[in-house]
Structures are given as C-alpha cells and as structure tokens.
Design a protein around this motif. Sequence first.
Motif, mmCIF file in Angstrom:
data_model
loop_
_atom_site.group_PDB
_atom_site.id
_atom_site.type_symbol
_atom_site.label_atom_id
_atom_site.label_comp_id
_atom_site.label_asym_id
_atom_site.label_seq_id
_atom_site.Cartn_x
_atom_site.Cartn_y
_atom_site.Cartn_z
ATOM 1 N N TRP A 233 10.730 -9.722 -6.813
ATOM 2 C CA TRP A 233 10.155 -8.916 -5.737
ATOM 3 C C TRP A 233 9.955 -7.521 -6.289
ATOM 4 O O TRP A 233 10.848 -6.978 -6.946
ATOM 5 N N ALA B 30 8.639 -1.506 3.438
ATOM 6 C CA ALA B 30 8.578 -2.439 2.301
ATOM 7 C C ALA B 30 9.990 -2.891 1.926
ATOM 8 O O ALA B 30 10.219 -4.076 1.649
ATOM 9 N N ASN C 9 3.155 -0.609 1.420
ATOM 10 C CA ASN C 9 2.520 -0.279 2.695
ATOM 11 C C ASN C 9 1.053 0.100 2.507
ATOM 12 O O ASN C 9 0.443 0.665 3.403
ATOM 13 N N VAL D 16 5.324 -5.820 -2.809
ATOM 14 C CA VAL D 16 5.413 -5.436 -1.404
ATOM 15 C C VAL D 16 5.174 -3.937 -1.301
ATOM 16 O O VAL D 16 5.841 -3.150 -1.988
ATOM 17 N N GLU E 248 11.233 -5.487 4.336
ATOM 18 C CA GLU E 248 10.553 -6.767 4.137
ATOM 19 C C GLU E 248 11.139 -7.511 2.933
ATOM 20 O O GLU E 248 11.348 -8.727 2.980
ATOM 21 N N THR F 46 6.200 -11.251 -6.081
ATOM 22 C CA THR F 46 5.576 -10.730 -4.871
ATOM 23 C C THR F 46 5.685 -9.214 -4.874
ATOM 24 O O THR F 46 6.785 -8.664 -4.975
ATOM 25 N N ARG G 279 13.177 -11.183 3.049
ATOM 26 C CA ARG G 279 12.637 -12.370 2.379
ATOM 27 C C ARG G 279 13.388 -12.799 1.126
ATOM 28 O O ARG G 279 13.306 -13.958 0.736
ATOM 29 N N ASN H 204 1.645 -12.745 -5.751
ATOM 30 C CA ASN H 204 1.286 -12.493 -4.354
ATOM 31 C C ASN H 204 1.525 -11.029 -4.031
ATOM 32 O O ASN H 204 2.245 -10.340 -4.747
ATOM 33 N N SER H 205 0.955 -10.605 -2.924
ATOM 34 C CA SER H 205 1.282 -9.265 -2.427
ATOM 35 C C SER H 205 1.399 -9.336 -0.908
ATOM 36 O O SER H 205 0.769 -10.165 -0.260
ATOM 37 N N ILE H 206 2.259 -8.483 -0.402
ATOM 38 C CA ILE H 206 2.446 -8.357 1.036
ATOM 39 C C ILE H 206 2.232 -6.895 1.381
ATOM 40 O O ILE H 206 2.866 -6.028 0.782
ATOM 41 N N GLN H 207 1.320 -6.638 2.310
ATOM 42 C CA GLN H 207 1.124 -5.282 2.787
ATOM 43 C C GLN H 207 1.831 -5.157 4.128
ATOM 44 O O GLN H 207 1.544 -5.893 5.064
ATOM 45 N N VAL H 208 2.791 -4.234 4.192
ATOM 46 C CA VAL H 208 3.554 -4.010 5.416
ATOM 47 C C VAL H 208 2.978 -2.817 6.154
ATOM 48 O O VAL H 208 2.202 -2.031 5.607
#
Length: 166
Positions: free
Chosen positions: A16, A69, A46, A44, A72, A42, A76, A58-62
């Motif tokens: 992460w 971030a 904002n 993470v 999150e 991943t 996870r 992957n990427s997650i935008q919070v």
Amino acid sequence: MINTLMGSPVLPFKLWVDADALPRMLRDVIIRASDRYQLEVTFVANQPVGITPSVRINSIQVMSGADAADKEIILRMKEHDIVMTQDIPLAAEVIEKGGIAIHPRGEIYTTANVKARLHLRDFMDSLRGAGVQTGGPPPISERDKREFSSALDQTIQKQKRKTSAL
C-alpha cells in the motif's frame, strides 16, 4: 494452495502506498518491484495519482480531508502487508495492525523508532506553534532512491519468507 492472478503466483501480502506526496522517482521503483515480484500494489491519495492501472497496480482516490488516505489504508490493509509512508501516525497504526511500514528514504519503521519520531514530531509542532521556522526535509535524492529500493526489496523478500507457509 497458491493464489494466481492471470496465471502468475500472487503473494499473500500487498504493498500500500500513501501517495499524497509520493515523489515520481519512487513511483517508478515501486512499479518495477511490483513487476519483479508479481506484487499487488495500491496507491492511495486524495488526488489522481497518474498511474496506469494494470493487473497488479491499482489506485484509490479518497475524498479530501485530514488523513483520509491514511484511514483508507488502515481500513483495507491486512497483517503482513507493507505500507510505504512518511506519515508517522500511519506507520504506528500499520505496525500495530501487524504490517511493515517503510519510509520513502528506506528506513523501516519499528515500534521503538516510531515512538521516538512521534515525540520529535510533537516537539516540532510545538515549535512551529510558537512561531519558530523549522523547515522541512530535503528533496529525495538519488541516494535516497537507492536506499528505498534496497529496503523495499529486502522487505518484500523477508515477507515472502515469513508468509510462505500461509
């Protein structure tokens, strides 16, 4: 039983990345490590990270907000996961949850050094609150990049050995 992702073995841990202030040169190191070890990563943040998603990346935008971030990632992540961050409170939570936290300059966080860094961080905050100009860390150098790359490789290898029976 070996998990597979598109025919390749999948490691029982993930990486992460607290990507809000991630230097571009380290992003490249992380992606190369993902390719080399078939490691799921991943990012993470904002804001958009600017990576092309793939089978393992992957990427997650919070939402914007204090520590969104970080929250999150903690929500996870699982035991044995690796988290790349320069955020000391996040590193402390990662360790508490059974993960490995690594600084972008290659330092592996431990219970002892996180506690010392939290005290230093609080002290520096009090100085800034009193109007003292404390400055910030220097930009990531090529030496820092090499240190991070080496520490990341060693950490992945250690986690592979540790989780091979899982």
